[in-house]
Design an enzyme around this catalytic site. Structure first.
Site, PDB file in Angstrom:
ATOM      1  N   ASP A   1       0.841  -1.194   0.000  1.00 58.21           N
ATOM      2  CA  ASP A   1       0.000   0.000   0.000  1.00 58.21           C
ATOM      3  C   ASP A   1       0.881   1.252   0.000  1.00 58.21           C
ATOM      4  O   ASP A   1       1.742   1.416   0.867  1.00 58.21           O
ATOM      5  CB  ASP A   1      -0.895   0.000   1.239  1.00 58.21           C
TER       6      ASP A   1
ATOM      7  N   TYR B   1       2.533  10.054  -0.073  1.00 60.29           N
ATOM      8  CA  TYR B   1       3.643   9.509   0.701  1.00 60.29           C
ATOM      9  C   TYR B   1       4.996   9.835   0.068  1.00 60.29           C
ATOM     10  O   TYR B   1       6.033   9.666   0.706  1.00 60.29           O
ATOM     11  CB  TYR B   1       3.526   7.984   0.826  1.00 60.29           C
TER      12      TYR B   1
ATOM     13  N   LYS C   1      -3.058   5.861  -4.008  1.00 60.12           N
ATOM     14  CA  LYS C   1      -4.162   6.752  -3.669  1.00 60.12           C
ATOM     15  C   LYS C   1      -3.995   8.104  -4.357  1.00 60.12           C
ATOM     16  O   LYS C   1      -2.873   8.615  -4.493  1.00 60.12           O
ATOM     17  CB  LYS C   1      -4.231   6.965  -2.144  1.00 60.12           C
TER      18      LYS C   1
ATOM     19  N   HIS D   1      -7.852   9.459  -1.603  1.00 57.88           N
ATOM     20  CA  HIS D   1      -7.140   9.451  -0.326  1.00 57.88           C
ATOM     21  C   HIS D   1      -7.962  10.073   0.817  1.00 57.88           C
ATOM     22  O   HIS D   1      -7.991   9.540   1.918  1.00 57.88           O
ATOM     23  CB  HIS D   1      -5.808  10.190  -0.473  1.00 57.88           C
TER      24      HIS D   1
ATOM     25  N   SER E   1       6.708  -0.831   8.848  1.00 55.30           N
ATOM     26  CA  SER E   1       7.943  -0.879   9.622  1.00 55.30           C
ATOM     27  C   SER E   1       9.100  -0.834   8.641  1.00 55.30           C
ATOM     28  O   SER E   1       8.943  -1.171   7.466  1.00 55.30           O
ATOM     29  CB  SER E   1       8.017  -2.163  10.461  1.00 55.30           C
TER      30      SER E   1
ATOM     31  N   ARG F   1      10.659  -6.852  12.750  1.00 55.60           N
ATOM     32  CA  ARG F   1       9.265  -6.468  12.999  1.00 55.60           C
ATOM     33  C   ARG F   1       8.396  -6.721  11.774  1.00 55.60           C
ATOM     34  O   ARG F   1       7.219  -7.081  11.907  1.00 55.60           O
ATOM     35  CB  ARG F   1       9.196  -5.006  13.423  1.00 55.60           C
TER      36      ARG F   1
ATOM     37  N   GLU G   1       7.693 -10.318  12.052  1.00 59.53           N
ATOM     38  CA  GLU G   1       6.839 -10.586  13.215  1.00 59.53           C
ATOM     39  C   GLU G   1       5.383 -10.241  12.936  1.00 59.53           C
ATOM     40  O   GLU G   1       4.468 -10.949  13.379  1.00 59.53           O
ATOM     41  CB  GLU G   1       7.341  -9.777  14.422  1.00 59.53           C
TER      42      GLU G   1
END
Length: 281
Positions: free
Chosen positions: A46, A51, A76, A109, A238, A243, A246
């Protein structure tokens, strides 16, 4: 289920039940983060024009060597680009940045709102007409919105030819968004959750720490599992490889009903501060 399990969308296509988000991931870090996510098995990425990392995402997809058809890619439309022709132009720029000739999902967005635009309803409808054209032309496999509340959705539903298939909103413990979930369920829309780990405060909530010990899982994994069990597609982000891996390990346990309820009733767990009724860009 696992993190590549796909959920059906109303038009017959499907979307992976866990996504990898890139909000606030700078361009220089996004490429490596997305590559790591793909290596960890994510197949749902995504991003967004706002961004400023679409080019990095595109480079990561190309470098991964994975067939394009294996990856569910979302971007978006940024609000200054809303409008019919400006949406078509912005979409073309996104494809160029992402090095692809189609998107799996394209979202508005943020909704335009009367606080800023007298013609907000018409502006959102003009934008949606462009989305419908891109969808009809086969340039997008599914279309939807982000951060739309029921009143914004009602404006589109009253005038559209193709109904929104997805609404992506901020969802995490302390912000369950029950009203939006109920509305989307009633209108056959899938809900995605951005910022599923809140803004950090959730990790120091005693109830979450106790539950993490009970299940032998991290607080982050509890948050993501809570979303999945509510039928929400979480989009954790992340840049840390451990992570990233995880966050995929949430399909080997089940939160008991009383713990689901306890998490849903938490308050003060963190909020982005972003509100579609008070949006500044």
């Amino acid at each position: 289920m696992n993190h590549q399990t796909r959920l059906p969308l109303p038009n017959g296509t499907s979307i992976p039940c866990l996504g990898f988000g890139t909000w606030k991931t700078p361009d220089k870090e996004a490429e490596q983060a997305v590559l790591c996510a793909l290596e960890a098995g994510y197949r749902h990425i995504d991003t967004a024009t706002a961004y400023k990392n679409e080019a990095a995402v595109g480079r990561a997809l190309a470098a991964s060597g994975l067939p394009r058809g294996e990856i569910f890619l979302t971007s978006k439309l940024w609000n200054p680009d809303q409008g019919y022709q400006s949406t078509l132009d912005a979409f073309a720029r996104s494809l160029e940045q992402l090095q692809t000739d189609y998107l799996d999902l394209y979202l508005i967005h943020w909704p335009h709102d009367p606080k800023y635009f007298d013609d907000w309803e018409q502006k959102n409808r003009d934008t949606w007409r462009a989305f419908e054209k891109l969808y009809a032309d086969g340039r997008i496999k599914a279309i939807g919105v982000s951060n739309f509340r029921p009143r914004h959705l009602e404006n589109l539903l009253a005038h559209c030819e193709i109904r929104p298939m997805v609404d992506q909103v901020e969802i995490h413990p302390g912000m369950p968004q029950d009203e939006i979930l109920d509305f989307c369920k009633a209108h056959d829309m899938v809900v995605e959750g951005w910022s599923p780990l809140a803004t950090g405060k959730i990790f120091s909530v005693p109830a979450m720490q106790a539950m993490a010990a009970k299940y032998g899982k991290s607080v982050a994994q509890l948050c993501l599992r809570w979303s999945v069990q509510r039928g929400v597609i979480p989009l954790p982000k992340s840049v840390t490889p451990a992570r990233i891996r995880e966050n995929t390990q949430i399909f080997d346990f089940w939160l008991e009903p009383e713990d689901m309820d306890r998490i849903s009733r938490l308050t003060g767990c963190g909020w982005s501060g972003l509100d579609p009724d008070h949006l500044v860009y």
